[in-house]
Design a protein around this motif. Structure first.
Motif, PDB file in Angstrom:
ATOM      1  N   TYR A   1       0.779  -1.047  -0.085  1.00  0.00           N
ATOM      2  CA  TYR A   1      -0.037   0.108  -0.130  1.00  0.00           C
ATOM      3  C   TYR A   1       0.915   1.228   0.103  1.00  0.00           C
ATOM      4  O   TYR A   1       2.054   1.271   0.294  1.00  0.00           O
ATOM      5  CB  TYR A   1      -1.098  -0.159   1.290  1.00  0.00           C
ATOM      6  N   CYS A   2       0.171   2.276  -0.447  1.00  0.00           N
ATOM      7  CA  CYS A   2       1.115   3.753  -0.574  1.00  0.00           C
ATOM      8  C   CYS A   2      -0.042   4.433  -0.016  1.00  0.00           C
ATOM      9  O   CYS A   2      -1.024   4.825  -0.283  1.00  0.00           O
ATOM     10  CB  CYS A   2       1.389   4.229  -1.724  1.00  0.00           C
ATOM     11  N   ASP A   3       0.171   5.379   1.021  1.00  0.00           N
ATOM     12  CA  ASP A   3      -0.604   6.231   1.563  1.00  0.00           C
ATOM     13  C   ASP A   3      -0.016   7.520   1.912  1.00  0.00           C
ATOM     14  O   ASP A   3       1.367   7.760   2.129  1.00  0.00           O
ATOM     15  CB  ASP A   3      -1.076   5.775   2.902  1.00  0.00           C
ATOM     16  N   THR A   4      -0.998   8.682   1.741  1.00  0.00           N
ATOM     17  CA  THR A   4      -0.315   9.934   2.131  1.00  0.00           C
ATOM     18  C   THR A   4      -0.207  10.254   3.693  1.00  0.00           C
ATOM     19  O   THR A   4      -0.683   9.446   4.393  1.00  0.00           O
ATOM     20  CB  THR A   4      -1.461  10.881   1.733  1.00  0.00           C
ATOM     21  N   ARG A   5       0.685  11.025   4.149  1.00  0.00           N
ATOM     22  CA  ARG A   5       0.669  11.213   5.723  1.00  0.00           C
ATOM     23  C   ARG A   5      -0.364  12.068   6.094  1.00  0.00           C
ATOM     24  O   ARG A   5      -1.044  13.037   5.605  1.00  0.00           O
ATOM     25  CB  ARG A   5       2.159  12.018   5.857  1.00  0.00           C
ATOM     26  N   SER A   6      -0.636  11.461   7.359  1.00  0.00           N
ATOM     27  CA  SER A   6      -1.589  12.327   7.973  1.00  0.00           C
ATOM     28  C   SER A   6      -1.293  13.472   8.654  1.00  0.00           C
ATOM     29  O   SER A   6      -0.137  13.791   8.929  1.00  0.00           O
ATOM     30  CB  SER A   6      -2.110  11.251   9.110  1.00  0.00           C
ATOM     31  N   PRO A   7      -2.139  14.301   8.834  1.00  0.00           N
ATOM     32  CA  PRO A   7      -1.803  15.789   9.249  1.00  0.00           C
ATOM     33  C   PRO A   7      -0.965  15.386  10.621  1.00  0.00           C
ATOM     34  O   PRO A   7      -0.183  16.374  11.104  1.00  0.00           O
ATOM     35  CB  PRO A   7      -3.011  16.506   9.489  1.00  0.00           C
ATOM     36  N   ILE A   8      -1.573  14.731  11.687  1.00  0.00           N
ATOM     37  CA  ILE A   8      -1.017  14.626  13.025  1.00  0.00           C
ATOM     38  C   ILE A   8       0.226  14.079  12.793  1.00  0.00           C
ATOM     39  O   ILE A   8       1.236  14.295  13.768  1.00  0.00           O
ATOM     40  CB  ILE A   8      -2.287  13.828  14.056  1.00  0.00           C
ATOM     41  N   SER A   9       0.605  13.227  11.923  1.00  0.00           N
ATOM     42  CA  SER A   9       1.854  12.643  11.735  1.00  0.00           C
ATOM     43  C   SER A   9       2.895  13.602  11.404  1.00  0.00           C
ATOM     44  O   SER A   9       3.886  13.676  11.767  1.00  0.00           O
ATOM     45  CB  SER A   9       2.238  11.875  10.612  1.00  0.00           C
ATOM     46  N   LEU A  10       2.537  14.808  10.576  1.00  0.00           N
ATOM     47  CA  LEU A  10       3.350  15.770   9.964  1.00  0.00           C
ATOM     48  C   LEU A  10       3.590  16.675  11.309  1.00  0.00           C
ATOM     49  O   LEU A  10       4.707  17.071  11.230  1.00  0.00           O
ATOM     50  CB  LEU A  10       2.620  16.454   8.861  1.00  0.00           C
ATOM     51  N   TYR A  11       2.547  16.803  11.917  1.00  0.00           N
ATOM     52  CA  TYR A  11       2.542  17.818  13.249  1.00  0.00           C
ATOM     53  C   TYR A  11       3.677  17.110  14.276  1.00  0.00           C
ATOM     54  O   TYR A  11       4.646  17.732  14.857  1.00  0.00           O
ATOM     55  CB  TYR A  11       1.126  17.751  13.984  1.00  0.00           C
ATOM     56  N   ARG A  12       3.718  15.965  14.495  1.00  0.00           N
ATOM     57  CA  ARG A  12       4.541  15.284  15.394  1.00  0.00           C
ATOM     58  C   ARG A  12       5.912  15.545  14.859  1.00  0.00           C
ATOM     59  O   ARG A  12       6.896  15.716  15.624  1.00  0.00           O
ATOM     60  CB  ARG A  12       4.238  13.774  15.597  1.00  0.00           C
ATOM     61  N   GLN A  13       5.947  15.176  13.569  1.00  0.00           N
ATOM     62  CA  GLN A  13       7.377  15.164  13.047  1.00  0.00           C
ATOM     63  C   GLN A  13       8.019  16.669  13.254  1.00  0.00           C
ATOM     64  O   GLN A  13       9.198  17.029  13.710  1.00  0.00           O
ATOM     65  CB  GLN A  13       7.464  14.833  11.565  1.00  0.00           C
ATOM     66  N   VAL A  14       7.298  17.791  12.904  1.00  0.00           N
ATOM     67  CA  VAL A  14       7.930  19.027  12.786  1.00  0.00           C
ATOM     68  C   VAL A  14       7.979  19.444  14.219  1.00  0.00           C
ATOM     69  O   VAL A  14       9.106  20.130  14.552  1.00  0.00           O
ATOM     70  CB  VAL A  14       6.884  20.042  11.938  1.00  0.00           C
TER      71      VAL A  14
END
Length: 357
Positions: A119-132
């Protein structure tokens, strides 16, 4: 609560949070706060991390709408700017890991039947939030960290057979990925950077890059592990979440650190760290709390007042007096929701309305 009722509540809350946009802020914010403080911790306890991400993203969108929109727009722009090279890489990976076709080296024939899906999925907003947020807490600096060199653009998930989780399989799920990486991906411009753990520490992923330096997260899961990620431990009938200890007065207190104390008869009880002997009296019972006189710890003859803090391992004796009744000042000595609620009930019955409560 029935154990499985949690999943009904999660589904209901996802629906609620998805339809909050027309409501006024004073209605939206408490709903998100309730979700963060009560439902999400229970979902984490159930290890339903897929639902945790959905709920956290919706809370983030509700409570910080401008920041949410800014992150999603930055991510969208980043994906659009690198769309061509990403689509080429996705095409290569899909071809390599296609469970129905093996166009790669014959050396991989013995592994290909273990692949169930890709599978290929886009990143979730909360995943990006945690990263930044790992880089900075200054929201003005966020665009600096949401860039190609630091942000994996997509999540890939390789699903492999449960056979690989059996003790005598002789090969681990991650070994499959390394075999394909060495024999089919490294010569196509892909390179492996490192292995990391997720924020919830529930699993690991490989950080992969293509020849255009686009970053991707590659998860490798068995069929059952993938089901557990999606739905939590409800997948295992022998390992269902127990909700028996949820604090019904204030569910948020369920997650406070506890200490273990003992009553005069040697029975053990758990109470919030930082609680007082008055809190303990109310935990024993409503009447015991309302007629609290003093407490005795261990074999000491010292009379301890209501404000005395409890320590882990204390053996407590509560002494009561039928002629003693709660006073408004007792609110200064309660630290638990149960004791505070008991005092409120007492004064309501007495016709006294405690100010601010």
């Amino acid at each position: 609560m029935n154990d499985k009722a949690l999943y009904v509540k999660i589904a209901d809350r996802i629906d609620n949070l998805n339809t909050l946009y027309g409501m006024e802020e004073y209605k939206r914010i408490p709903k998100a706060a309730h979700t963060r403080e009560i439902i999400i911790p229970l979902a984490i306890q159930a290890e339903a991390y897929h639902f945790v991400d959905i709920l956290e993203s919706l809370c983030f969108q509700t409570e910080h709408s401008k920041l949410y929109e800014g992150i999603t727009q930055e991510y969208s722009d980043l994906c659009i700017a690198n769309n061509k090279s990403c689509q080429e890489s996705l095409g290569i990976l899909t071809s390599v890991f296609n469970p129905h076709v093996n166009h790669e080296s014959r050396e991989l024939d013995k592994y290909h039947h273990y692949i169930c899906n890709f599978y290929c999925d886009t990143r979730s907003p909360i995943s990006l939030y945690r990263q930044v947020s790992n880089y900075t807490s200054n929201i003005r600096e966020w665009p600096v960290y949401l860039k190609k060199s630091t942000t994996p653009l997509y999540d890939f998930t390789l699903i492999v057979s449960d056979e690989l989780s059996e003790p005598n399989s002789g090969i681990q799920p991650g070994d499959i990925f390394f075999e394909y990486y060495e024999k089919a991906l490294s010569d196509k411009g892909f390179y492996l950077i490192n292995r990391f753990r997720t924020s919830h520490n529930d699993t690991g992923y490989y950080l992969l890059a293509d020849e255009m330096d686009n970053l991707y997260r590659m998860f490798v899961r068995t069929e059952t592990d993938y089901q557990r990620y999606l739905y939590g431990n409800i997948v295992d009938s022998h390992d269902i979440l127990s909700l028996g200890q949820v604090n019904e007065i204030d569910p948020r207190d369920t997650y406070k650190e506890k200490i273990k104390i003992f009553g005069r008869n040697g029975s053990a009880m758990f109470i919030d760290k930082g609680a007082t002997v008055l809190d303990f009296a109310f935990q024993i019972g409503y009447e015991t709390g309302c007629h609290f006189s003093h407490a005795v710890i261990e074999e000491s003859k010292a009379k301890l007042s209501a404000r005395t803090l409890l320590n882990d391992g204390d053996v407590i004796t509560i002494v009561t007096d039928a002629n003693i009744h709660p006073e408004l000042s007792w609110f200064m000595y309660t630290r638990t929701a149960l004791a505070t609620r008991a005092l409120i009930c007492y004064f309501e019955k007495a016709g006294v309305a405690p100010a601010g409560l």
